[in-house]
Design an enzyme around this catalytic site. Structure first.
Site, PDB file in Angstrom:
ATOM      1  N   CYS A  66     -46.203 -26.887  14.710  1.00  0.00           N
ATOM      2  CA  CYS A  66     -46.787 -27.834  15.350  1.00  0.00           C
ATOM      3  C   CYS A  66     -48.049 -27.938  14.797  1.00  0.00           C
ATOM      4  O   CYS A  66     -48.306 -27.204  13.660  1.00  0.00           O
ATOM      5  CB  CYS A  66     -47.052 -27.554  16.756  1.00  0.00           C
ATOM      6  SG  CYS A  66     -48.064 -26.097  17.380  1.00  0.00           S
ATOM      7  N   HIS A  99     -42.456  -4.654  12.968  1.00  0.00           N
ATOM      8  CA  HIS A  99     -42.991  -3.554  14.284  1.00  0.00           C
ATOM      9  C   HIS A  99     -42.738  -4.057  15.393  1.00  0.00           C
ATOM     10  O   HIS A  99     -42.623  -3.281  16.570  1.00  0.00           O
ATOM     11  CB  HIS A  99     -44.663  -3.173  13.930  1.00  0.00           C
ATOM     12  CG  HIS A  99     -44.868  -2.428  12.689  1.00  0.00           C
ATOM     13  ND1 HIS A  99     -46.035  -1.727  12.524  1.00  0.00           N
ATOM     14  CD2 HIS A  99     -44.018  -2.129  11.671  1.00  0.00           C
ATOM     15  CE1 HIS A  99     -46.088  -1.093  11.333  1.00  0.00           C
ATOM     16  NE2 HIS A  99     -44.979  -1.366  10.978  1.00  0.00           N
TER      17      HIS A  99
END
Length: 154
Positions: A66, A99
């Site tokens: 966006c 992670h």
């Protein structure tokens, strides 16, 4: 890899480049649009489509574009099981997967240039969750927050 991609009107030109690049690299793209930048629309609609495709296992990961990337990221993160990351650098892109096991990448078409955006996309797509205990422990805590929020609304 099967990847869902979606963008609002502000993200159209960058989204087209991302789709073209990922297809050329052999990825299977589920394209939720939009392809008409002249028609105003709303980023939450695309965040829902891409996020649901990820959550339901229709695709492995999703990419949302966006104007700033912020709105799409906020909306996508409202879906249970979606971990969306707004990234404007390659380190955050691969780190979010390695992670944090993020499964949706959000980009701001008005924030990052097309070449950097493609590098960010590649970093996100090629990274894999490490599954290290410390990361699993943290993700369990994130899931607990999500569960407790759902219970608090009941």
């Amino acid at each position: 890899m099967k990847i869902a991609v979606g963008a609002d009107h502000a993200g159209v030109p960058l989204n087209e480049r991302i789709i073209e690049t990922l297809r050329a690299e052999g990825h299977d793209i589920v394209d939720f649009g939009t392809h008409d930048a002249s028609q105003p629309d709303d980023y939450p609609d695309y965040a829902r489509l891409v996020g649901e495709a990820v959550r339901n296992g229709q695709v492995e990961i999703g990419i949302l574009v966006c104007g700033s990337g912020v709105g799409a990221c906020v909306a996508a993160n409202k879906l249970r099981g979606v971990r969306a990351a707004l990234c404007s650098d390659t380190y955050s892109a691969h780190q979010s997967r390695e992670h944090d096991d993020c499964n949706v990448l959000c980009l701001g078409a008005r924030v990052v240039g097309p070449e950097l955006a493609l590098e960010i996309v590649r970093a996100f797509v090629h990274a894999r969750f490490t599954g290290e205990e410390r990361h699993l422990r943290r993700l369990r805590k994130v899931a607990d927050i999500e569960r407790n929020e759902r219970d608090a609304r009941s």
